[in-house]
Design a protein around this motif. Structure first.
Motif, PDB file in Angstrom:
ATOM      1  N   ARG A  50     -10.320  -5.003   6.226  1.00  0.00           N
ATOM      2  CA  ARG A  50      -9.266  -5.238   7.206  1.00  0.00           C
ATOM      3  C   ARG A  50      -7.899  -5.295   6.529  1.00  0.00           C
ATOM      4  NH1 ARG A  50      -8.100  -4.042  12.247  1.00  0.00           N
ATOM      5  NH2 ARG A  50      -7.255  -5.757  13.475  1.00  0.00           N
ATOM      6  N   LEU A  51      -7.848  -5.923   5.371  1.00  0.00           N
ATOM      7  CA  LEU A  51      -6.619  -6.001   4.591  1.00  0.00           C
ATOM      8  C   LEU A  51      -6.085  -4.604   4.281  1.00  0.00           C
ATOM      9  CD1 LEU A  51      -4.802  -7.998   2.708  1.00  0.00           C
ATOM     10  CD2 LEU A  51      -6.329  -7.197   0.899  1.00  0.00           C
ATOM     11  N   LEU A  52      -6.966  -3.749   3.789  1.00  0.00           N
ATOM     12  CA  LEU A  52      -6.556  -2.398   3.423  1.00  0.00           C
ATOM     13  C   LEU A  52      -6.221  -1.565   4.654  1.00  0.00           C
ATOM     14  CD1 LEU A  52      -9.126  -1.658   0.593  1.00  0.00           C
ATOM     15  CD2 LEU A  52      -6.693  -2.108   0.336  1.00  0.00           C
ATOM     16  N   GLN A  53      -6.932  -1.784   5.743  1.00  0.00           N
ATOM     17  CA  GLN A  53      -6.667  -1.022   6.969  1.00  0.00           C
ATOM     18  C   GLN A  53      -5.244  -1.243   7.463  1.00  0.00           C
ATOM     19  OE1 GLN A  53      -9.082  -2.221  10.268  1.00  0.00           O
ATOM     20  NE2 GLN A  53      -7.736  -1.252  11.759  1.00  0.00           N
ATOM     21  N   ILE A  54      -4.805  -2.507   7.455  1.00  0.00           N
ATOM     22  CA  ILE A  54      -3.468  -2.813   7.953  1.00  0.00           C
ATOM     23  C   ILE A  54      -2.404  -2.242   7.022  1.00  0.00           C
ATOM     24  CG2 ILE A  54      -1.883  -4.701   8.486  1.00  0.00           C
ATOM     25  CD1 ILE A  54      -4.361  -6.356   9.284  1.00  0.00           C
ATOM     26  N   GLY A  55      -2.612  -2.390   5.717  1.00  0.00           N
ATOM     27  CA  GLY A  55      -1.667  -1.813   4.773  1.00  0.00           C
ATOM     28  C   GLY A  55      -1.617  -0.303   4.853  1.00  0.00           C
ATOM     29  N   TYR A  80       0.874  -1.170   0.000  1.00  0.00           N
ATOM     30  CA  TYR A  80       0.000   0.000   0.000  1.00  0.00           C
ATOM     31  C   TYR A  80       0.915   1.224   0.000  1.00  0.00           C
ATOM     32  CZ  TYR A  80      -4.172   2.716   1.324  1.00  0.00           C
ATOM     33  OH  TYR A  80      -5.227   3.601   1.340  1.00  0.00           O
ATOM     34  N   PHE A  81       0.770   2.109  -0.978  1.00  0.00           N
ATOM     35  CA  PHE A  81       1.663   3.266  -1.024  1.00  0.00           C
ATOM     36  C   PHE A  81       0.953   4.501  -1.567  1.00  0.00           C
ATOM     37  CE2 PHE A  81       2.130   1.685  -5.355  1.00  0.00           C
ATOM     38  CZ  PHE A  81       2.278   2.837  -6.118  1.00  0.00           C
ATOM     39  N   ASN A 101       9.442   8.585   1.948  1.00  0.00           N
ATOM     40  CA  ASN A 101      10.432   7.923   1.103  1.00  0.00           C
ATOM     41  C   ASN A 101      10.930   6.643   1.769  1.00  0.00           C
ATOM     42  OD1 ASN A 101      12.111   7.507  -1.098  1.00  0.00           O
ATOM     43  ND2 ASN A 101      13.782   8.726  -0.241  1.00  0.00           N
ATOM     44  N   ALA A 102      10.004   5.797   2.202  1.00  0.00           N
ATOM     45  CA  ALA A 102      10.378   4.631   2.993  1.00  0.00           C
ATOM     46  C   ALA A 102       9.387   3.496   2.769  1.00  0.00           C
ATOM     47  CB  ALA A 102      10.432   4.999   4.468  1.00  0.00           C
ATOM     48  N   VAL A 103       9.794   2.316   3.230  1.00  0.00           N
ATOM     49  CA  VAL A 103       8.916   1.146   3.238  1.00  0.00           C
ATOM     50  C   VAL A 103       8.837   0.625   4.662  1.00  0.00           C
ATOM     51  CG1 VAL A 103       8.478  -1.169   2.355  1.00  0.00           C
ATOM     52  CG2 VAL A 103       9.588   0.518   0.888  1.00  0.00           C
ATOM     53  N   ALA A 104       7.652   0.612   5.247  1.00  0.00           N
ATOM     54  CA  ALA A 104       7.429  -0.004   6.559  1.00  0.00           C
ATOM     55  C   ALA A 104       6.932  -1.422   6.316  1.00  0.00           C
ATOM     56  CB  ALA A 104       6.423   0.802   7.364  1.00  0.00           C
ATOM     57  N   ARG A 105       7.639  -2.405   6.839  1.00  0.00           N
ATOM     58  CA  ARG A 105       7.351  -3.805   6.548  1.00  0.00           C
ATOM     59  C   ARG A 105       6.897  -4.540   7.804  1.00  0.00           C
ATOM     60  NH1 ARG A 105      11.342  -5.169   1.796  1.00  0.00           N
ATOM     61  NH2 ARG A 105      12.280  -3.131   1.431  1.00  0.00           N
ATOM     62  N   THR A 128       7.943   7.799  -2.658  1.00  0.00           N
ATOM     63  CA  THR A 128       6.700   7.194  -2.188  1.00  0.00           C
ATOM     64  C   THR A 128       6.893   6.671  -0.772  1.00  0.00           C
ATOM     65  OG1 THR A 128       7.372   5.103  -3.219  1.00  0.00           O
ATOM     66  CG2 THR A 128       5.885   6.513  -4.479  1.00  0.00           C
ATOM     67  N   SER A 129       5.809   6.650  -0.020  1.00  0.00           N
ATOM     68  CA  SER A 129       5.774   6.009   1.294  1.00  0.00           C
ATOM     69  C   SER A 129       4.965   4.731   1.152  1.00  0.00           C
ATOM     70  CB  SER A 129       5.133   6.933   2.331  1.00  0.00           C
ATOM     71  OG  SER A 129       5.917   8.090   2.517  1.00  0.00           O
ATOM     72  N   MET A 130       5.561   3.611   1.552  1.00  0.00           N
ATOM     73  CA  MET A 130       4.951   2.317   1.305  1.00  0.00           C
ATOM     74  C   MET A 130       4.757   1.533   2.594  1.00  0.00           C
ATOM     75  SD  MET A 130       6.967   0.966  -2.100  1.00  0.00           S
ATOM     76  CE  MET A 130       6.703   1.755  -3.698  1.00  0.00           C
ATOM     77  N   GLY A 131       3.656   0.827   2.670  1.00  0.00           N
ATOM     78  CA  GLY A 131       3.416  -0.141   3.724  1.00  0.00           C
ATOM     79  C   GLY A 131       3.326  -1.516   3.108  1.00  0.00           C
TER      80      GLY A 131
END
Length: 359
Positions: free
Chosen positions: A260-265, A161-162, A278-282, A244-247
């Motif tokens: 729920r899927l989209l909420q967590i992302g 999700y970004f 400018n990051a990815v939270a994993r 971009t900021s990504m989850g």
């Protein structure tokens, strides 16, 4: 016959290649011709050859195949009554044959046109007009089917999700035409980078999701990094770097719903944004996320959430009940019980690193 059975049957028929349809149609034409010959040229006064013509015209993809088959069916339909003398002779046979030929080709052409119009309408209803990727409606349907399939076969599932960092500044400084061009380029880049099995959709003004079936955390992370680098190459009018900021979340057991899927992302993406962009939270969820409780702003945040002040107002929001965005620690606390900081998340959740590129 139940409606869902009919829908599945039609979907299966659409997957049949043209040669098989033509072969089946010719078998039906031969069977009808044999029946008519046995009955003396006519069967209850009905033109049964229209049935295979209509079926082939509706399902076959090749125009040449459709009209070639129609010509064969019309020739047989004209030859049998003529051979039995049912139309008399001379001009009557010519006129009757011309009418039947026009009827067959007119039916085939009309059915092909109707099918093309319906397919175009369906495509527009499920495709984002600007980026060319799926819209929210299409994503909800595809993601729900994917969740059910993953639950059945117990496979991993990943979601990226970004959103685009500081996209509001692009619109404010260079106009919406430039913003639309950037979004178009993002959509084109997504279609070029992701796999054919992945589901890509635009779920907000500058928010996108990529659903990756049967994809573990390592493979999903490689795709996220590759995509982020490809997006960074998109030119912006003032020469700035498009970041971009990504989850990125991987589920060992998928959640109970698309919301729920989209909420967590979304929460992971927001965590990356609040920690500098400018990051990815994993994160990797080893246990099944708890389903949403009855709609309350705290437990079921909807797709219509408010952007951070630095971000543009969303132009298109996901469908769902109104609610607020949960922070990443709140999502963890809700899933596993008790308010605890993200650093103290239980063993079921393995949260990865936050990666950055550039300054």
């Amino acid at each position: 016959m139940p409606r869902h059975t009919i829908v599945k049957l039609i979907a299966c028929l659409r997957c049949v290649p043209d040669p098989l349809f033509l072969a089946g149609g010719l078998v039906v034409v031969a069977a009808i011709a044999g029946l008519q010959i046995m009955e003396g040229g006519e069967v209850l006064g009905l033109d049964l050859f229209l049935i295979p013509v209509a079926i082939v015209a509706w399902f076959a993809r090749s125009r040449r195949s459709v009209y070639g088959f129609t010509l064969v069916a019309a020739a047989v339909a004209i030859a049998i009554p003529s051979a039995f003398g049912l139309w008399g002779g001379g001009l009557a046979v010519f006129l009757a044959g011309a009418v039947r030929l026009a009827l067959y080709f007119g039916t085939a052409a009309a059915l092909r046109h109707v099918r093309c119009v319906l397919e175009e309408c369906d495509s527009k209803a499920h495709t984002d007009h600007l980026t060319g990727v799926a819209n929210v409606c299409a994503f909800n349907a595809l993601a729900q089917a994917e969740l059910e399939r993953n639950r059945r076969y117990a496979r991993e599932l990943s979601l990226l999700y970004f959103d685009i960092d500081d996209f509001k500044a692009v619109n404010d400084e260079h106009g919406h035409a430039e913003g639309d061009r950037v979004l178009y380029e993002v959509g084109a880049t997504l279609r070029g980078v992701v796999r054919e099995v992945d589901v890509v959709a635009r779920v907000g003004g500058d928010e996108f999701v990529v659903l990756m079936p049967e994809t573990d955390a390592d493979a999903a992370g490689m795709l996220a990094d590759r995509l982020r680098q490809a997006l960074a190459a998109i030119p912006v009018a003032d020469g700035r770097l498009l970041t971009t900021s990504m989850g990125l979340v991987t589920f060992a057991v998928p959640p109970s719903s698309v919301a729920r899927l989209l909420q967590i992302g979304d929460s992971l993406m927001y965590s990356a944004k609040t920690q500098g962009k400018n990051a990815v939270a994993r994160a990797t969820l080893r246990a099944a996320p708890e389903p949403c409780s009855p709609p309350t702003p705290a437990s079921c945040p909807a797709a219509d959430h408010t952007e951070a002040p630095a971000e543009p107002p969303a132009e298109e929001r996901r469908a769902g009940a109104a609610g607020s965005r949960l922070t990443l620690p709140e999502v963890f606390a809700e899933q596993f019980g008790g308010a605890r900081p993200a650093a103290e998340a239980p063993a079921e959740l393995v949260e990865g690193r936050k990666d950055s590129i550039g300054a």
